[in-house]
Design an enzyme around this catalytic site. Structure first.
Site: not given
Length: 430
Positions: A390, A276, A351, A261
């Protein structure tokens, strides 16, 4: 993508859903473009039909010796042949304009999703686990990690910001976490392991909603392919342009892959540490199911992610995202947020989203209900089970010891060759 019939029949409800997502109303424009295109399609079909009729009539007129009629018909056919390309071009342009409007719009939220502008209006659903009480001031992973093999400077020196080099026991811990997650999802939760492509074409990224709106968040190769931001793209597109004849049992897929990303929309966020990154590993969960099965599958997927955290004994909370914080493709999303004692905060680690038929329409993914002739669009769901990096951060912060060592969770020791504690001395050979 959205259902044009629903928009025509429920323009106010459609606009209300867009407004809840922070988007401008679009029903009037969509209906107007759709009506113009449908009218043009009718004109085009009528012109094509008349051309075919006139062409046949020319031969009949000539057979009767009616030269005048034949010449008039020839002139009409010539005129139609000249006009048809322009009509076809106009119809194509209108279709592309309509598709462009639809492709840029977010999914409509489910009725139970709370209204809200940002994450501050998300709704906490539940909590699990006890936050550990430390006899010392807990440190953040960015301070704990480097002596143990989490080398931020090495990664950034060769690749730039948001890249990390993992050495020795940190590399093994990341591999152990991914393997543990895969084994749990495939062995206990009914997911089929896959190894999908990491590079995809435009149509695959479009199918799951990354294109066209979020191109800046992706990395593109020199040959025009895209590095996947998540295995959701590859796994979900495995049913692209297919009609599934038997979907009585949901299709559950999982994969452990690198993800890439650009983080274009996250400038300045989490610049320190391993939270991140431009490149990271994640165990992705994807389900393709009948519309009637989506509620049960959403609950199943959320629970599948929760079980990883519980097996690792990491405290977490479950949050229902508000309309302003959901991803564009989702109708409903639950986030799992793990407790990080070094930061003194809960941070997202999974998520899990139900997308309805939004992605299926973009991919043209259908199924045939039992005994039916007509096909219907499938429903798709996706979630993290979990984000590996994470989770590594959460293990470091929750299992840290006062001397800077880190205990290995019991569930991972078999994957770590029996190692029970990570210490800086284990990495000195590097």
């Amino acid at each position: 993508m959205h259902d044009l019939r629903f928009i025509r029949e429920n323009p106010q409800a459609f606009d209300a859903g867009l407004t809840a997502r922070g988007a401008e109303p679009a029903a009037d424009r969509i209906v107007e473009l759709d009506e113009r295109r449908r009218a043009l399609t009718t004109r085009l079909q009528e012109a094509q039909s008349r051309r075919n009729e006139a062409s046949k009539a020319i031969g009949a007129a000539m057979g009767k010796g009616d030269t005048a009629t034949a010449e008039a018909l020839k002139a009409e056919v010539a005129e139609l042949k000249t006009a048809l390309p322009a009509l076809e071009s106009e119809e194509r342009a209108l279709g592309e304009e309509l598709d462009g409007v639809l492709a840029a719009l977010p999914n409509l939220p489910a009725e139970d999703v709370p209204l809200g502008a940002d994450e501050s209006e998300n709704r906490e659903v539940s909590r699990w686990g006890e936050q550990r009480e430390f006899a010392f001031e807990p440190r953040e992973h960015a301070d704990l990690g480097p002596p143990l093999g989490l080398e931020f400077e090495t990664g950034s020196a060769m690749s730039g910001a948001r890249f990390t080099f993992l050495r020795g026991q940190m590399a093994r811990l990341e591999r152990a976490l991914g393997q543990f997650m895969l084994d749990l999802q495939t062995g206990e939760r009914g997911y089929t392991e896959c190894i999908p492509p990491l590079l995809v074409r435009d149509e695959a990224a479009f199918g799951t909603g990354q294109l066209p709106k979020f191109a800046d968040d992706l990395f593109r190769t020199t040959d025009g392919r895209w590095l996947i931001p998540t295995a959701e793209v590859s796994l979900t597109n495995s049913v692209r342009d297919r009609i599934l004849e038997d979907l009585t049992q949901p299709i559950r897929l999982t994969a452990l892959t690198p993800c890439f990303r650009s983080e274009a929309g996250a400038a300045g966020k989490d610049t320190r540490g391993y939270i991140r990154q431009h490149q990271f590993s994640k165990v992705e969960l994807v389900t393709v199911c009948r519309p009637d099965d989506h509620e049960a599958e959403h609950a199943h997927m959320v629970r599948s992610a929760e079980l990883v955290l519980e097996a690792l004994e990491l405290p977490y909370r479950k949050v229902l995202l508000c309309t302003g914080d959901m991803g564009a493709t989702a109708k409903r999303t639950f986030d799992l947020e793990v407790w990080l004692p070094g930061q003194g905060a809960y941070r997202e680690i999974s998520s899990v989203s139900w997308c309805g038929d939004y992605q299926a329409r973009r991919m043209n993914a259908r199924y045939r209900p039992e005994g039916a002739k007509k096909t219907e669009f499938v429903h798709t769901l996706n979630g993290s089970g979990l984000a590996v990096g994470r989770t590594l951060v959460a293990v470091l912060e929750n299992y840290q010891q006062e001397d800077g060592s880190v205990a290995v969770p019991a569930a991972l020791r078999g994957y770590m060759g029996g190692v029970e504690v990570l210490t800086s001395t284990q990495n000195r050979s590097g």
